[in-house]
Scaffold this motif. Sequence first.
Motif, PDB file in Angstrom:
ATOM      1  N   HIS A  16       0.831  -1.212   0.000  1.00 50.98           N
ATOM      2  CA  HIS A  16       0.000   0.000   0.000  1.00 50.98           C
ATOM      3  C   HIS A  16       0.863   1.260   0.000  1.00 50.98           C
ATOM      4  CE1 HIS A  16      -2.621   3.158   1.497  1.00 50.98           C
ATOM      5  NE2 HIS A  16      -1.917   3.209   2.621  1.00 50.98           N
ATOM      6  N   ARG A  17       1.835   1.326   0.903  1.00 47.84           N
ATOM      7  CA  ARG A  17       2.680   2.525   1.011  1.00 47.84           C
ATOM      8  C   ARG A  17       3.559   2.728  -0.216  1.00 47.84           C
ATOM      9  NH1 ARG A  17       3.745   5.547   5.613  1.00 47.84           N
ATOM     10  NH2 ARG A  17       5.790   5.911   4.724  1.00 47.84           N
ATOM     11  N   MET A  18       4.107   1.665  -0.756  1.00 50.50           N
ATOM     12  CA  MET A  18       5.043   1.792  -1.879  1.00 50.50           C
ATOM     13  C   MET A  18       4.332   1.986  -3.214  1.00 50.50           C
ATOM     14  SD  MET A  18       7.785  -1.019  -0.726  1.00 50.50           S
ATOM     15  CE  MET A  18       9.337  -0.414  -0.138  1.00 50.50           C
ATOM     16  N   SER A  19       3.125   1.448  -3.354  1.00 49.80           N
ATOM     17  CA  SER A  19       2.431   1.545  -4.641  1.00 49.80           C
ATOM     18  C   SER A  19       1.402   2.659  -4.688  1.00 49.80           C
ATOM     19  CB  SER A  19       1.723   0.218  -4.949  1.00 49.80           C
ATOM     20  OG  SER A  19       0.650   0.020  -4.033  1.00 49.80           O
ATOM     21  N   GLY A  20       0.917   3.053  -3.528  1.00 50.12           N
ATOM     22  CA  GLY A  20      -0.153   4.047  -3.503  1.00 50.12           C
ATOM     23  C   GLY A  20      -1.536   3.453  -3.683  1.00 50.12           C
ATOM     24  N   VAL A  21      -1.622   2.127  -3.797  1.00 47.69           N
ATOM     25  CA  VAL A  21      -2.921   1.453  -3.924  1.00 47.69           C
ATOM     26  C   VAL A  21      -3.609   1.486  -2.569  1.00 47.69           C
ATOM     27  CG1 VAL A  21      -4.055  -0.763  -4.372  1.00 47.69           C
ATOM     28  CG2 VAL A  21      -2.134  -0.053  -5.796  1.00 47.69           C
ATOM     29  N   ALA A  22      -4.858   1.908  -2.554  1.00 52.16           N
ATOM     30  CA  ALA A  22      -5.617   1.966  -1.300  1.00 52.16           C
ATOM     31  C   ALA A  22      -5.803   0.555  -0.734  1.00 52.16           C
ATOM     32  CB  ALA A  22      -6.981   2.613  -1.540  1.00 52.16           C
ATOM     33  N   LEU A  27      -7.170  -6.831  -3.560  1.00 48.12           N
ATOM     34  CA  LEU A  27      -8.110  -7.955  -3.584  1.00 48.12           C
ATOM     35  C   LEU A  27      -7.500  -9.253  -3.067  1.00 48.12           C
ATOM     36  CD1 LEU A  27      -9.662  -7.335  -7.109  1.00 48.12           C
ATOM     37  CD2 LEU A  27     -10.523  -6.586  -4.881  1.00 48.12           C
ATOM     38  N   ALA A  28      -6.264  -9.530  -3.465  1.00 50.94           N
ATOM     39  CA  ALA A  28      -5.604 -10.785  -3.096  1.00 50.94           C
ATOM     40  C   ALA A  28      -4.111 -10.637  -3.310  1.00 50.94           C
ATOM     41  CB  ALA A  28      -6.144 -11.934  -3.931  1.00 50.94           C
ATOM     42  N   ALA A  29      -3.344 -11.538  -2.704  1.00 46.79           N
ATOM     43  CA  ALA A  29      -1.895 -11.485  -2.871  1.00 46.79           C
ATOM     44  C   ALA A  29      -1.268 -12.817  -2.491  1.00 46.79           C
ATOM     45  CB  ALA A  29      -1.303 -10.385  -1.997  1.00 46.79           C
ATOM     46  N   GLU A  30      -0.119 -13.078  -3.081  1.00 44.50           N
ATOM     47  CA  GLU A  30       0.778 -14.157  -2.649  1.00 44.50           C
ATOM     48  C   GLU A  30       2.069 -13.458  -2.291  1.00 44.50           C
ATOM     49  OE1 GLU A  30       2.444 -16.936  -1.145  1.00 44.50           O
ATOM     50  OE2 GLU A  30       0.578 -17.615  -2.054  1.00 44.50           O
ATOM     51  N   THR A  31       2.420 -13.456  -1.015  1.00 41.36           N
ATOM     52  CA  THR A  31       3.550 -12.648  -0.570  1.00 41.36           C
ATOM     53  C   THR A  31       4.792 -13.461  -0.228  1.00 41.36           C
ATOM     54  OG1 THR A  31       2.756 -12.670   1.719  1.00 41.36           O
ATOM     55  CG2 THR A  31       2.023 -10.843   0.308  1.00 41.36           C
ATOM     56  N   VAL A  32       4.731 -14.771  -0.452  1.00 45.48           N
ATOM     57  CA  VAL A  32       5.888 -15.626  -0.192  1.00 45.48           C
ATOM     58  C   VAL A  32       6.311 -16.261  -1.514  1.00 45.48           C
ATOM     59  CG1 VAL A  32       6.771 -17.616   1.064  1.00 45.48           C
ATOM     60  CG2 VAL A  32       5.125 -16.084   2.161  1.00 45.48           C
ATOM     61  N   ALA A  33       7.530 -15.970  -1.942  1.00 41.97           N
ATOM     62  CA  ALA A  33       8.035 -16.520  -3.194  1.00 41.97           C
ATOM     63  C   ALA A  33       8.624 -17.907  -2.965  1.00 41.97           C
ATOM     64  CB  ALA A  33       9.107 -15.606  -3.784  1.00 41.97           C
ATOM     65  N   SER A  34       8.520 -18.735  -3.994  1.00 40.30           N
ATOM     66  CA  SER A  34       9.197 -20.023  -4.033  1.00 40.30           C
ATOM     67  C   SER A  34       9.562 -20.253  -5.498  1.00 40.30           C
ATOM     68  CB  SER A  34       8.306 -21.131  -3.480  1.00 40.30           C
ATOM     69  OG  SER A  34       7.122 -21.242  -4.233  1.00 40.30           O
ATOM     70  N   SER A  43      -5.232  -6.128  -7.543  1.00 40.19           N
ATOM     71  CA  SER A  43      -5.900  -4.951  -6.979  1.00 40.19           C
ATOM     72  C   SER A  43      -6.808  -4.300  -8.003  1.00 40.19           C
ATOM     73  CB  SER A  43      -4.864  -3.934  -6.480  1.00 40.19           C
ATOM     74  OG  SER A  43      -4.070  -3.488  -7.551  1.00 40.19           O
ATOM     75  N   LEU A  44      -7.626  -3.401  -7.520  1.00 37.69           N
ATOM     76  CA  LEU A  44      -8.506  -2.603  -8.373  1.00 37.69           C
ATOM     77  C   LEU A  44      -7.870  -1.250  -8.628  1.00 37.69           C
ATOM     78  CD1 LEU A  44     -11.983  -3.165  -6.675  1.00 37.69           C
ATOM     79  CD2 LEU A  44     -11.134  -4.207  -8.788  1.00 37.69           C
ATOM     80  N   ASP A  45      -8.090  -0.714  -9.827  1.00 41.05           N
ATOM     81  CA  ASP A  45      -7.714   0.662 -10.141  1.00 41.05           C
ATOM     82  C   ASP A  45      -9.011   1.415 -10.396  1.00 41.05           C
ATOM     83  OD1 ASP A  45      -6.728   3.070 -10.981  1.00 41.05           O
ATOM     84  OD2 ASP A  45      -5.932   2.323 -12.877  1.00 41.05           O
ATOM     85  N   PRO A  46      -9.518   2.110  -9.389  1.00 43.14           N
ATOM     86  CA  PRO A  46     -10.803   2.797  -9.544  1.00 43.14           C
ATOM     87  C   PRO A  46     -10.815   3.829 -10.668  1.00 43.14           C
ATOM     88  CG  PRO A  46     -10.090   2.830  -7.246  1.00 43.14           C
ATOM     89  CD  PRO A  46      -8.954   2.300  -8.057  1.00 43.14           C
ATOM     90  N   VAL A  51      -8.854  -4.220 -13.269  1.00 41.90           N
ATOM     91  CA  VAL A  51      -8.239  -5.114 -12.291  1.00 41.90           C
ATOM     92  C   VAL A  51      -6.775  -5.230 -12.702  1.00 41.90           C
ATOM     93  CG1 VAL A  51      -8.200  -7.453 -11.346  1.00 41.90           C
ATOM     94  CG2 VAL A  51     -10.385  -6.359 -11.903  1.00 41.90           C
ATOM     95  N   VAL A  52      -5.858  -5.056 -11.739  1.00 39.45           N
ATOM     96  CA  VAL A  52      -4.430  -5.020 -12.030  1.00 39.45           C
ATOM     97  C   VAL A  52      -3.734  -6.180 -11.324  1.00 39.45           C
ATOM     98  CG1 VAL A  52      -2.312  -3.665 -11.817  1.00 39.45           C
ATOM     99  CG2 VAL A  52      -4.498  -2.513 -12.257  1.00 39.45           C
ATOM    100  N   LEU A  53      -2.954  -6.943 -12.075  1.00 41.84           N
ATOM    101  CA  LEU A  53      -2.117  -7.994 -11.516  1.00 41.84           C
ATOM    102  C   LEU A  53      -0.677  -7.500 -11.579  1.00 41.84           C
ATOM    103  CD1 LEU A  53      -1.574 -10.865 -10.477  1.00 41.84           C
ATOM    104  CD2 LEU A  53      -1.458 -11.588 -12.872  1.00 41.84           C
TER     105      LEU A  53
END
Length: 87
Positions: A16-22, A27-34, A43-46, A51-53
């Motif tokens: 949120h802080r680095m991208s500016g996305v509210a 919507l969803a995320a996978e935050t652990v890489a393998s 996320s959504l771009d209002p 919808v942005v991946l």
Amino acid sequence: LLSLACCFLSERGAFHRMSGVALEDILAAETVASPFKPVWWLSLDPASSAVVLAIRGTFSMSDVLSDALARQVQEGEHVVHEGVLAS
């Protein structure tokens, strides 16, 4: 340094802080890489009603392994990075 510290409290907060996305637009995320499973955010771009991946690039040793071993593969009419397709 203090402003960076708050980003490490949560992956969601950092994104949120680095991208500016509210926060409510994440919507969803996978935050652990393998290997062959990169970190990604959906996320959504209002402003554009899209919808942005977002897929994070090389950051961890797991990402380096994926880059070193990955190849381009055919997927329908497209040629794609094997790691992105696997994710």
